[in-house]
Write a protein that holds these residues in place. Sequence first.
Motif, PDB file in Angstrom:
ATOM      1  N   THR A  61      34.213  25.739  19.746  1.00 23.91           N
ATOM      2  CA  THR A  61      35.092  26.312  19.676  1.00 23.91           C
ATOM      3  C   THR A  61      35.737  27.001  18.065  1.00 23.91           C
ATOM      4  O   THR A  61      34.461  26.991  17.347  1.00 23.91           O
ATOM      5  CB  THR A  61      36.490  24.691  18.863  1.00 23.91           C
ATOM      6  OG1 THR A  61      35.520  23.727  18.356  1.00 23.91           O
ATOM      7  CG2 THR A  61      35.807  23.385  19.974  1.00 23.91           C
ATOM      8  N   GLY A  62      37.062  27.359  18.134  1.00 24.68           N
ATOM      9  CA  GLY A  62      37.160  27.741  17.284  1.00 24.68           C
ATOM     10  C   GLY A  62      37.791  29.202  17.802  1.00 24.68           C
ATOM     11  O   GLY A  62      37.984  28.942  18.799  1.00 24.68           O
ATOM     12  N   THR A  63      37.853  30.333  16.321  1.00 24.45           N
ATOM     13  CA  THR A  63      38.239  31.690  17.040  1.00 24.45           C
ATOM     14  C   THR A  63      37.315  33.124  17.199  1.00 24.45           C
ATOM     15  O   THR A  63      36.211  33.191  15.692  1.00 24.45           O
ATOM     16  CB  THR A  63      39.400  32.218  16.150  1.00 24.45           C
ATOM     17  OG1 THR A  63      39.099  32.337  14.922  1.00 24.45           O
ATOM     18  CG2 THR A  63      40.406  31.019  16.903  1.00 24.45           C
ATOM     19  N   GLY A  87      40.660  36.231  16.979  1.00 23.70           N
ATOM     20  CA  GLY A  87      41.820  36.113  17.180  1.00 23.70           C
ATOM     21  C   GLY A  87      42.407  35.477  18.116  1.00 23.70           C
ATOM     22  O   GLY A  87      43.532  35.167  18.790  1.00 23.70           O
ATOM     23  N   VAL A  88      41.358  35.149  19.513  1.00 24.31           N
ATOM     24  CA  VAL A  88      41.442  34.146  20.656  1.00 24.31           C
ATOM     25  C   VAL A  88      40.711  33.061  20.540  1.00 24.31           C
ATOM     26  O   VAL A  88      39.909  33.404  20.283  1.00 24.31           O
ATOM     27  CB  VAL A  88      41.191  35.194  21.384  1.00 24.31           C
ATOM     28  CG1 VAL A  88      40.766  34.549  22.636  1.00 24.31           C
ATOM     29  CG2 VAL A  88      41.399  36.257  21.419  1.00 24.31           C
ATOM     30  N   ARG A  89      41.558  31.980  20.768  1.00 28.81           N
ATOM     31  CA  ARG A  89      40.697  30.783  20.613  1.00 28.81           C
ATOM     32  C   ARG A  89      39.934  30.584  21.956  1.00 28.81           C
ATOM     33  O   ARG A  89      40.237  30.461  22.934  1.00 28.81           O
ATOM     34  CB  ARG A  89      41.406  29.187  20.619  1.00 28.81           C
ATOM     35  CG  ARG A  89      42.485  29.381  19.798  1.00 28.81           C
ATOM     36  CD  ARG A  89      43.205  27.996  19.132  1.00 28.81           C
ATOM     37  NE  ARG A  89      42.034  26.962  19.039  1.00 28.81           N
ATOM     38  CZ  ARG A  89      41.552  27.073  17.855  1.00 28.81           C
ATOM     39  NH1 ARG A  89      41.708  28.046  16.604  1.00 28.81           N
ATOM     40  NH2 ARG A  89      40.047  25.720  17.614  1.00 28.81           N
ATOM     41  N   VAL A  90      38.225  29.968  21.290  1.00 26.04           N
ATOM     42  CA  VAL A  90      37.144  30.601  22.448  1.00 26.04           C
ATOM     43  C   VAL A  90      37.670  29.218  23.297  1.00 26.04           C
ATOM     44  O   VAL A  90      37.467  29.631  24.813  1.00 26.04           O
ATOM     45  CB  VAL A  90      36.023  29.829  21.590  1.00 26.04           C
ATOM     46  CG1 VAL A  90      34.352  29.849  22.584  1.00 26.04           C
ATOM     47  CG2 VAL A  90      35.550  30.781  20.562  1.00 26.04           C
ATOM     48  N   ARG A 110      32.747  34.252  24.003  1.00 26.85           N
ATOM     49  CA  ARG A 110      33.112  34.181  23.436  1.00 26.85           C
ATOM     50  C   ARG A 110      32.533  33.692  23.220  1.00 26.85           C
ATOM     51  O   ARG A 110      32.248  33.072  21.338  1.00 26.85           O
ATOM     52  CB  ARG A 110      34.598  34.109  23.545  1.00 26.85           C
ATOM     53  CG  ARG A 110      36.341  35.026  23.524  1.00 26.85           C
ATOM     54  CD  ARG A 110      35.719  35.811  22.895  1.00 26.85           C
ATOM     55  NE  ARG A 110      36.718  36.868  23.137  1.00 26.85           N
ATOM     56  CZ  ARG A 110      37.209  38.026  22.893  1.00 26.85           C
ATOM     57  NH1 ARG A 110      37.304  37.833  21.496  1.00 26.85           N
ATOM     58  NH2 ARG A 110      38.702  38.878  22.935  1.00 26.85           N
ATOM     59  N   GLN A 111      32.196  32.510  23.897  1.00 27.92           N
ATOM     60  CA  GLN A 111      30.966  30.720  23.276  1.00 27.92           C
ATOM     61  C   GLN A 111      29.966  31.574  22.406  1.00 27.92           C
ATOM     62  O   GLN A 111      29.527  31.664  21.043  1.00 27.92           O
ATOM     63  CB  GLN A 111      30.488  30.277  23.807  1.00 27.92           C
ATOM     64  CG  GLN A 111      32.031  29.113  24.403  1.00 27.92           C
ATOM     65  CD  GLN A 111      31.013  28.530  25.838  1.00 27.92           C
ATOM     66  OE1 GLN A 111      30.887  28.795  26.637  1.00 27.92           O
ATOM     67  NE2 GLN A 111      32.310  27.547  25.884  1.00 27.92           N
ATOM     68  N   LEU A 112      29.234  33.139  22.812  1.00 30.00           N
ATOM     69  CA  LEU A 112      27.774  33.977  22.690  1.00 30.00           C
ATOM     70  C   LEU A 112      28.211  34.082  20.971  1.00 30.00           C
ATOM     71  O   LEU A 112      27.903  34.068  19.725  1.00 30.00           O
ATOM     72  CB  LEU A 112      27.738  34.988  23.253  1.00 30.00           C
ATOM     73  CG  LEU A 112      26.461  35.089  22.385  1.00 30.00           C
ATOM     74  CD1 LEU A 112      25.070  34.321  22.305  1.00 30.00           C
ATOM     75  CD2 LEU A 112      25.668  36.167  23.500  1.00 30.00           C
ATOM     76  N   ASP A 113      29.677  34.777  21.257  1.00 34.00           N
ATOM     77  CA  ASP A 113      30.540  35.440  19.842  1.00 34.00           C
ATOM     78  C   ASP A 113      30.481  34.775  18.730  1.00 34.00           C
ATOM     79  O   ASP A 113      30.304  35.043  17.590  1.00 34.00           O
ATOM     80  CB  ASP A 113      31.440  36.482  20.123  1.00 34.00           C
ATOM     81  CG  ASP A 113      31.684  36.964  21.112  1.00 34.00           C
ATOM     82  OD1 ASP A 113      29.984  38.129  21.331  1.00 34.00           O
ATOM     83  OD2 ASP A 113      32.365  38.384  21.879  1.00 34.00           O
ATOM     84  N   LYS A 114      31.104  33.755  18.913  1.00 30.81           N
ATOM     85  CA  LYS A 114      31.245  32.214  18.102  1.00 30.81           C
ATOM     86  C   LYS A 114      30.287  32.332  17.699  1.00 30.81           C
ATOM     87  O   LYS A 114      30.180  31.965  16.082  1.00 30.81           O
ATOM     88  CB  LYS A 114      32.064  31.326  18.377  1.00 30.81           C
ATOM     89  CG  LYS A 114      32.213  30.070  17.236  1.00 30.81           C
ATOM     90  CD  LYS A 114      33.405  30.292  16.065  1.00 30.81           C
ATOM     91  CE  LYS A 114      34.011  30.012  15.498  1.00 30.81           C
ATOM     92  NZ  LYS A 114      34.870  29.022  14.590  1.00 30.81           N
TER      93      LYS A 114
END
Length: 116
Positions: free
Chosen positions: A75-77, A80-83, A95-99
């Motif tokens: 979870t998280g951003t 600026g986008v919430r995963v 986005r999960q991989l980016d996080k």
Amino acid sequence: MTEHRLFAMPFAAVYPAYVNKVVRKGRAQAELDQVICWLTGYDPVGLQARLQDRSDIRSFFAGAPALHPNRALITGTVCGVRVETVQDPLMQQIRQLDKLVDELAKGRPMDKILRR
């Protein structure tokens, strides 16, 4: 609705940016590979094969042996986008991989990154 252009990019074109980000922050490429393998289920040999065959990002995630069941805990951003609120399943995986890469670069302990 048109498909996002990121989906057609070769994963091998994005991977060096991930490597540069984590190495610049004092982490190792092996740690990055461990994170990618944890999320996707690829083993190190499979990951290297996907990098060499220049699979696009859609194929990279579609061919993932087993997406980790704990990925829902990411979870998280990112930018600026919430995963956890991303609607498109492929974009959410990206986005999960980016996080995870962001957490690795920020020095978070590997146990916490891998949601143990």
